[in-house]
Scaffold this motif. Structure first.
Motif, PDB file in Angstrom:
ATOM      1  N   LYS A  11      -5.938   6.022 -11.552  1.00 52.24           N
ATOM      2  CA  LYS A  11      -5.360   7.272 -12.011  1.00 52.24           C
ATOM      3  C   LYS A  11      -3.841   7.152 -12.056  1.00 52.24           C
ATOM      4  CE  LYS A  11      -9.513   8.731 -10.379  1.00 52.24           C
ATOM      5  NZ  LYS A  11     -10.447   7.864  -9.610  1.00 52.24           N
ATOM      6  N   THR A  12      -3.224   7.818 -13.020  1.00 51.74           N
ATOM      7  CA  THR A  12      -1.778   7.795 -13.149  1.00 51.74           C
ATOM      8  C   THR A  12      -1.187   9.040 -12.502  1.00 51.74           C
ATOM      9  OG1 THR A  12      -1.891   6.537 -15.215  1.00 51.74           O
ATOM     10  CG2 THR A  12       0.140   7.753 -14.772  1.00 51.74           C
ATOM     11  N   PRO A  13      -0.388   8.888 -11.455  1.00 56.32           N
ATOM     12  CA  PRO A  13       0.183  10.068 -10.793  1.00 56.32           C
ATOM     13  C   PRO A  13       1.069  10.875 -11.739  1.00 56.32           C
ATOM     14  CG  PRO A  13       0.439   8.103  -9.433  1.00 56.32           C
ATOM     15  CD  PRO A  13      -0.006   7.638 -10.786  1.00 56.32           C
ATOM     16  N   ALA A  14       1.072  12.181 -11.540  1.00 56.01           N
ATOM     17  CA  ALA A  14       1.961  13.051 -12.309  1.00 56.01           C
ATOM     18  C   ALA A  14       3.402  12.825 -11.864  1.00 56.01           C
ATOM     19  CB  ALA A  14       1.567  14.506 -12.096  1.00 56.01           C
ATOM     20  N   PRO A  15       4.370  13.170 -12.685  1.00 56.64           N
ATOM     21  CA  PRO A  15       5.784  12.980 -12.316  1.00 56.64           C
ATOM     22  C   PRO A  15       6.161  13.797 -11.084  1.00 56.64           C
ATOM     23  CG  PRO A  15       5.540  13.466 -14.662  1.00 56.64           C
ATOM     24  CD  PRO A  15       4.218  13.717 -14.041  1.00 56.64           C
ATOM     25  N   GLU A  16       7.076  13.273 -10.293  1.00 56.91           N
ATOM     26  CA  GLU A  16       7.588  14.024  -9.149  1.00 56.91           C
ATOM     27  C   GLU A  16       8.179  15.348  -9.633  1.00 56.91           C
ATOM     28  OE1 GLU A  16       7.310  13.492  -5.962  1.00 56.91           O
ATOM     29  OE2 GLU A  16       6.182  11.644  -6.307  1.00 56.91           O
ATOM     30  N   GLY A  17       7.928  16.388  -8.867  1.00 60.23           N
ATOM     31  CA  GLY A  17       8.427  17.704  -9.244  1.00 60.23           C
ATOM     32  C   GLY A  17       7.422  18.547  -9.999  1.00 60.23           C
ATOM     33  N   ALA A  18       6.307  17.922 -10.461  1.00 56.46           N
ATOM     34  CA  ALA A  18       5.263  18.700 -11.132  1.00 56.46           C
ATOM     35  C   ALA A  18       4.586  19.619 -10.124  1.00 56.46           C
ATOM     36  CB  ALA A  18       4.244  17.768 -11.775  1.00 56.46           C
ATOM     37  N   ALA A  19       4.031  20.704 -10.606  1.00 55.46           N
ATOM     38  CA  ALA A  19       3.399  21.694  -9.727  1.00 55.46           C
ATOM     39  C   ALA A  19       2.241  21.059  -8.966  1.00 55.46           C
ATOM     40  CB  ALA A  19       2.902  22.879 -10.549  1.00 55.46           C
ATOM     41  N   PRO A  20       2.007  21.512  -7.734  1.00 56.98           N
ATOM     42  CA  PRO A  20       0.885  20.964  -6.962  1.00 56.98           C
ATOM     43  C   PRO A  20      -0.449  21.546  -7.407  1.00 56.98           C
ATOM     44  CG  PRO A  20       1.994  22.662  -5.695  1.00 56.98           C
ATOM     45  CD  PRO A  20       2.806  22.473  -6.955  1.00 56.98           C
ATOM     46  N   LEU A  21      -1.488  21.062  -6.801  1.00 54.83           N
ATOM     47  CA  LEU A  21      -2.855  21.454  -7.113  1.00 54.83           C
ATOM     48  C   LEU A  21      -3.095  22.943  -6.871  1.00 54.83           C
ATOM     49  CD1 LEU A  21      -5.899  20.606  -7.592  1.00 54.83           C
ATOM     50  CD2 LEU A  21      -6.015  20.273  -5.103  1.00 54.83           C
ATOM     51  N   ASP A  22      -3.794  23.574  -7.804  1.00 58.04           N
ATOM     52  CA  ASP A  22      -4.283  24.945  -7.644  1.00 58.04           C
ATOM     53  C   ASP A  22      -5.789  24.902  -7.865  1.00 58.04           C
ATOM     54  OD1 ASP A  22      -4.979  27.599  -7.663  1.00 58.04           O
ATOM     55  OD2 ASP A  22      -3.627  28.179  -9.303  1.00 58.04           O
ATOM     56  N   LEU A  23      -6.554  24.840  -6.780  1.00 53.64           N
ATOM     57  CA  LEU A  23      -8.008  24.696  -6.897  1.00 53.64           C
ATOM     58  C   LEU A  23      -8.630  25.830  -7.692  1.00 53.64           C
ATOM     59  CD1 LEU A  23      -9.182  23.451  -3.380  1.00 53.64           C
ATOM     60  CD2 LEU A  23      -9.297  22.210  -5.538  1.00 53.64           C
ATOM     61  N   ASN A  24      -8.097  27.025  -7.561  1.00 57.97           N
ATOM     62  CA  ASN A  24      -8.686  28.173  -8.238  1.00 57.97           C
ATOM     63  C   ASN A  24      -8.508  28.132  -9.751  1.00 57.97           C
ATOM     64  OD1 ASN A  24      -9.605  29.510  -5.860  1.00 57.97           O
ATOM     65  ND2 ASN A  24      -7.504  30.141  -5.433  1.00 57.97           N
ATOM     66  N   ALA A  25      -7.627  27.247 -10.227  1.00 55.07           N
ATOM     67  CA  ALA A  25      -7.370  27.160 -11.669  1.00 55.07           C
ATOM     68  C   ALA A  25      -8.258  26.131 -12.356  1.00 55.07           C
ATOM     69  CB  ALA A  25      -5.903  26.824 -11.918  1.00 55.07           C
ATOM     70  N   LEU A  26      -9.043  25.368 -11.584  1.00 55.18           N
ATOM     71  CA  LEU A  26      -9.905  24.355 -12.188  1.00 55.18           C
ATOM     72  C   LEU A  26     -11.104  25.010 -12.860  1.00 55.18           C
ATOM     73  CD1 LEU A  26      -9.969  21.578  -9.410  1.00 55.18           C
ATOM     74  CD2 LEU A  26      -8.358  21.869 -11.319  1.00 55.18           C
ATOM     75  N   VAL A  27     -11.665  24.314 -13.840  1.00 57.97           N
ATOM     76  CA  VAL A  27     -12.846  24.811 -14.536  1.00 57.97           C
ATOM     77  C   VAL A  27     -13.981  25.039 -13.525  1.00 57.97           C
ATOM     78  CG1 VAL A  27     -13.837  22.516 -15.036  1.00 57.97           C
ATOM     79  CG2 VAL A  27     -14.271  24.425 -16.607  1.00 57.97           C
ATOM     80  N   HIS A  28     -14.815  26.009 -13.811  1.00 55.56           N
ATOM     81  CA  HIS A  28     -15.930  26.374 -12.935  1.00 55.56           C
ATOM     82  C   HIS A  28     -15.461  26.633 -11.500  1.00 55.56           C
ATOM     83  CE1 HIS A  28     -18.915  25.946 -16.000  1.00 55.56           C
ATOM     84  NE2 HIS A  28     -18.580  24.688 -16.236  1.00 55.56           N
ATOM     85  N   PRO A  29     -14.718  27.721 -11.300  1.00 51.63           N
ATOM     86  CA  PRO A  29     -14.232  28.045  -9.960  1.00 51.63           C
ATOM     87  C   PRO A  29     -15.346  28.312  -8.951  1.00 51.63           C
ATOM     88  CG  PRO A  29     -13.820  29.848 -11.505  1.00 51.63           C
ATOM     89  CD  PRO A  29     -14.240  28.676 -12.315  1.00 51.63           C
ATOM     90  N   GLU A  30     -16.580  28.438  -9.425  1.00 52.02           N
ATOM     91  CA  GLU A  30     -17.716  28.567  -8.499  1.00 52.02           C
ATOM     92  C   GLU A  30     -17.823  27.349  -7.584  1.00 52.02           C
ATOM     93  OE1 GLU A  30     -17.727  28.493 -11.860  1.00 52.02           O
ATOM     94  OE2 GLU A  30     -19.490  29.509 -12.659  1.00 52.02           O
ATOM     95  N   LEU A  31     -17.192  26.253  -7.975  1.00 53.96           N
ATOM     96  CA  LEU A  31     -17.242  25.019  -7.181  1.00 53.96           C
ATOM     97  C   LEU A  31     -16.112  24.918  -6.160  1.00 53.96           C
ATOM     98  CD1 LEU A  31     -17.980  22.538 -10.127  1.00 53.96           C
ATOM     99  CD2 LEU A  31     -19.649  23.551  -8.567  1.00 53.96           C
ATOM    100  N   THR A  32     -15.267  25.928  -6.082  1.00 47.80           N
ATOM    101  CA  THR A  32     -14.064  25.840  -5.247  1.00 47.80           C
ATOM    102  C   THR A  32     -14.387  25.544  -3.786  1.00 47.80           C
ATOM    103  OG1 THR A  32     -12.799  27.298  -6.706  1.00 47.80           O
ATOM    104  CG2 THR A  32     -12.007  27.063  -4.444  1.00 47.80           C
ATOM    105  N   ALA A  33     -15.384  26.215  -3.217  1.00 43.95           N
ATOM    106  CA  ALA A  33     -15.695  26.022  -1.799  1.00 43.95           C
ATOM    107  C   ALA A  33     -16.085  24.577  -1.511  1.00 43.95           C
ATOM    108  CB  ALA A  33     -16.810  26.973  -1.368  1.00 43.95           C
ATOM    109  N   ARG A  34     -16.862  23.974  -2.397  1.00 40.96           N
ATOM    110  CA  ARG A  34     -17.251  22.572  -2.201  1.00 40.96           C
ATOM    111  C   ARG A  34     -16.060  21.644  -2.419  1.00 40.96           C
ATOM    112  NH1 ARG A  34     -22.957  20.890  -2.087  1.00 40.96           N
ATOM    113  NH2 ARG A  34     -24.136  22.796  -1.729  1.00 40.96           N
ATOM    114  N   ARG A  35     -15.206  21.968  -3.366  1.00 40.95           N
ATOM    115  CA  ARG A  35     -13.998  21.174  -3.562  1.00 40.95           C
ATOM    116  C   ARG A  35     -13.118  21.214  -2.312  1.00 40.95           C
ATOM    117  NH1 ARG A  35     -13.480  23.899  -9.528  1.00 40.95           N
ATOM    118  NH2 ARG A  35     -14.461  22.212 -10.727  1.00 40.95           N
ATOM    119  N   GLU A  36     -12.989  22.377  -1.724  1.00 40.05           N
ATOM    120  CA  GLU A  36     -12.220  22.512  -0.480  1.00 40.05           C
ATOM    121  C   GLU A  36     -12.802  21.614   0.610  1.00 40.05           C
ATOM    122  OE1 GLU A  36      -9.598  24.371   0.405  1.00 40.05           O
ATOM    123  OE2 GLU A  36      -9.452  26.132  -0.890  1.00 40.05           O
TER     124      GLU A  36
END
Length: 275
Positions: A11-36
């Protein structure tokens, strides 16, 4: 149309300074608890002295494994840019024109041991975790994700055509239903090579070829809506050079595309033959 892809190993890391992860913004937020849950356990495992052995990677990837300990704070980028393997490069997912990019966001799902699934526009950090890993306190990830993915993807796939470019490790996490109410048309993509009249399944060039097909399906009009549409799209590529082999410089041309029936509960197989 649904297009199912495996993640790239690197995987290619995003540039420094890019926004961090927002789990709630990923597709199918029903999966958030398992992602956590996976995210927390992965961070703990990745801090252990035996982390590379547990995650099934070489010691040379220790730096990438170490990044797993701080994924919540790491810069995130579009999945289409973070996944940069052979399939993704051949599909051109990171540089699609606007209409094709919108289609990709609506139809492409990359399967992941960490996220379950992500769409091309989802913003994620670079990480190292395979679906084939047995993660302590979570278990084998394909089995962990299977019930949750069935709950959200069975309904999404109902009545649609599902083009499957995944490897077996990721197929184990979710298989489309092909019988009964809400069935989908499931088409797996297999790549063969013809040499001296003999055809054999290939793996070396298969990812690239699947990527070429993926890019074509996303760019062409109209969108494929049945397995026969997918076959027609593949046949449009017959006669074209799919790739040039590194070293030998030999062109590999798509000479044939066939759609084969499978078992009642299994996929049909789209065979792409190179020569």
């Amino acid at each position: 149309m649904m297009l199912l892809l495996p993640p790239s190993e690197g995987k290619t890391p995003a540039p420094e300074g890019a926004a961090p992860l927002d789990l709630n913004a990923l597709v199918h937020p029903e999966l958030t608890a398992r992602r956590e849950q996976v995210l927390a356990h992965l961070a703990r495992v990745s801090a252990r002295p035996d982390a590379t052995a547990v995650l099934g990677v070489s010691d040379g990837l220790a730096d990438e494994v170490a990044r797993n300990t701080a994924l919540r704070e790491a810069p995130s980028g579009r999945a289409a840019q973070v996944y940069t393997g052979v399939l993704y490069a051949a599909a051109g997912l990171a540089t699609l024109p606007d209409a094709a990019a919108r289609r990709a966001q609506a139809s492409v799902l990359t399967f992941s041991g960490l996220w379950g699934v992500v769409a091309p526009g989802d913003r994620i950090p670079a990480y190292r975790l395979s679906m084939g890993v047995t993660l302590p306190d979570v278990g084998r990830l394909a089995a962990f994700w299977k019930p949750a993915l069935a709950e959200v993807l069975d309904a999404r796939a109902a009545g649609d055509v599902v083009v499957d470019c995944r490897s077996a490790t990721y197929v184990a996490a979710w298989k489309p239903r092909t019988t009964g109410a809400g069935a989908a048309e499931w088409v797996e993509v297999r790549v063969l090579r013809e040499t001296d009249g003999r055809r054999t399944v290939v793996s070396h060039n298969a990812k690239h070829t699947r990527g070429v097909l993926t890019g074509h399906l996303l760019r062409r009009e109209p969108e494929a809506r049945t397995s026969e549409d997918v076959l027609k799209a593949a046949q449009e590529l017959v006669g074209s050079v799919v790739l040039t082999e590194i070293g030998s410089g030999k062109d590999q041309t798509l000479i044939e595309a066939n759609l084969l029936d499978g078992k009642p509960r299994g996929p049909r197989t789209l065979e792409l033959v190179l020569a």
